[in-house]
Every structure is written in structure tokens, then in C-alpha cells.
Design a protein around this motif. Sequence first.
Motif, mmCIF file in Angstrom:
data_model
loop_
_atom_site.group_PDB
_atom_site.id
_atom_site.type_symbol
_atom_site.label_atom_id
_atom_site.label_comp_id
_atom_site.label_asym_id
_atom_site.label_seq_id
_atom_site.Cartn_x
_atom_site.Cartn_y
_atom_site.Cartn_z
ATOM 1 N N LYS A 1 0.411 3.419 -4.794
ATOM 2 C CA LYS A 1 0.971 2.208 -4.198
ATOM 3 C C LYS A 1 -0.119 1.136 -4.114
ATOM 4 C CE LYS A 1 3.104 0.502 0.034
ATOM 5 N NZ LYS A 1 3.495 0.849 1.394
ATOM 6 N N THR A 2 -1.322 1.543 -3.671
ATOM 7 C CA THR A 2 -2.457 0.629 -3.552
ATOM 8 C C THR A 2 -3.703 1.322 -4.072
ATOM 9 O OG1 THR A 2 -1.518 -0.310 -1.528
ATOM 10 C CG2 THR A 2 -3.845 -0.735 -1.935
ATOM 11 N N LEU A 3 -4.498 0.606 -4.850
ATOM 12 C CA LEU A 3 -5.769 1.115 -5.333
ATOM 13 C C LEU A 3 -6.800 0.003 -5.212
ATOM 14 C CD1 LEU A 3 -7.543 3.234 -6.724
ATOM 15 C CD2 LEU A 3 -6.717 2.348 -8.912
ATOM 16 N N ASN A 4 -7.777 0.196 -4.325
ATOM 17 C CA ASN A 4 -8.845 -0.778 -4.131
ATOM 18 C C ASN A 4 -10.136 0.000 -3.922
ATOM 19 O OD1 ASN A 4 -10.714 -2.640 -3.181
ATOM 20 N ND2 ASN A 4 -9.166 -3.850 -2.112
ATOM 21 N N LEU A 5 -10.789 0.372 -5.026
ATOM 22 C CA LEU A 5 -11.997 1.181 -4.921
ATOM 23 C C LEU A 5 -13.179 0.383 -4.381
ATOM 24 C CD1 LEU A 5 -11.762 3.398 -8.119
ATOM 25 C CD2 LEU A 5 -11.235 4.002 -5.752
ATOM 26 N N GLU A 6 -13.132 -0.921 -4.513
ATOM 27 C CA GLU A 6 -14.194 -1.752 -3.947
ATOM 28 C C GLU A 6 -14.273 -1.552 -2.430
ATOM 29 O OE1 GLU A 6 -14.782 -6.454 -3.439
ATOM 30 O OE2 GLU A 6 -14.644 -5.778 -5.511
ATOM 31 N N ASN A 7 -13.111 -1.429 -1.795
ATOM 32 C CA ASN A 7 -13.046 -1.168 -0.356
ATOM 33 C C ASN A 7 -12.789 0.308 -0.036
ATOM 34 O OD1 ASN A 7 -13.472 -3.872 0.406
ATOM 35 N ND2 ASN A 7 -11.323 -4.341 0.033
ATOM 36 N N GLY A 8 -12.652 1.148 -1.072
ATOM 37 C CA GLY A 8 -12.464 2.583 -0.858
ATOM 38 C C GLY A 8 -11.100 2.970 -0.346
ATOM 39 N N ILE A 9 -10.058 2.218 -0.730
ATOM 40 C CA ILE A 9 -8.713 2.460 -0.202
ATOM 41 C C ILE A 9 -7.771 2.896 -1.327
ATOM 42 C CG2 ILE A 9 -6.723 1.399 0.917
ATOM 43 C CD1 ILE A 9 -8.735 -0.572 2.196
ATOM 44 N N VAL A 10 -7.030 3.970 -1.061
ATOM 45 C CA VAL A 10 -5.981 4.431 -1.973
ATOM 46 C C VAL A 10 -4.753 4.747 -1.136
ATOM 47 C CG1 VAL A 10 -5.267 6.223 -3.597
ATOM 48 C CG2 VAL A 10 -7.618 5.388 -3.638
ATOM 49 N N ALA A 11 -3.598 4.257 -1.569
ATOM 50 C CA ALA A 11 -2.324 4.592 -0.929
ATOM 51 C C ALA A 11 -1.436 5.243 -1.991
ATOM 52 C CB ALA A 11 -1.652 3.355 -0.353
ATOM 53 N N ILE A 12 -0.814 6.352 -1.625
ATOM 54 C CA ILE A 12 0.011 7.133 -2.545
ATOM 55 C C ILE A 12 1.393 7.304 -1.925
ATOM 56 C CG2 ILE A 12 0.273 9.386 -3.657
ATOM 57 C CD1 ILE A 12 -2.829 9.602 -3.490
ATOM 58 N N GLU A 13 2.418 7.165 -2.767
ATOM 59 C CA GLU A 13 3.799 7.409 -2.337
ATOM 60 C C GLU A 13 4.361 8.583 -3.114
ATOM 61 O OE1 GLU A 13 5.768 3.656 -3.120
ATOM 62 O OE2 GLU A 13 5.628 3.127 -1.005
#
Length: 99
Positions: A59-71
Motif C-alpha cells: 500500500k505504501t513504500l517509503n524506504l527513505e523514511n523506513g515505512i512499509v504498509a501492506i494490505e
Amino acid sequence: MSDDRLRTKNYPQHEVILRNRQNLEVNGVLNVESFDAQEFVLKTQYGFLAIRGENLHIKTLNLENGIVAIEGLIYDMGYFDEGMTAGEKAKGLFSKLFR
């Protein structure tokens, strides 16, 4: 990793938030090692995190901020250390459950 090793390192905060077994948010992610509709493997500051389920997608991938969201429908998740594959970790867990 032992608890002592985790305490001696100054890692940023790492959180895993699961909502209704369908929405997972993880921060402190360094890299997405592999992914498909049944399994994601994320490298975090605290080891590798394997997420297994059905119809999984990012759902969201932002490796610069270290965030991953999975559905998707999440069946299980767990950490394993480098050198041990997710399959080996799962095999060990299931063999203990069905002895």
C-alpha cells in the motif's frame, strides 16, 4: 539476536502495527528483500521480518523514511536472523507445533 545485543545498539524506533489482520504498517524498514502475493520479507534494524498471507500487496513504500504498509489477509509474521531463510524459520516453527 539476543536481547543483550539489541539493548546495546542505538537503533531508531521500530514498530509493527496490525489492524484487523488486513492492514500492516511497519517502520524501521531498511529494505524489502522479497515479496509476492503470499510472502514479504523485510529487512529491519532488528533482523528480517517475514509476513505471510493471501493477496498481499504494498500500500505504501517509503524506504527513505523506513515505512512499509501492506494490505491483504495476514496469516503470520515473525523475525529471523541473517543466514536463516524464512522457509527454514517457518519449518522449525511448524515442526514444533505438530510434534
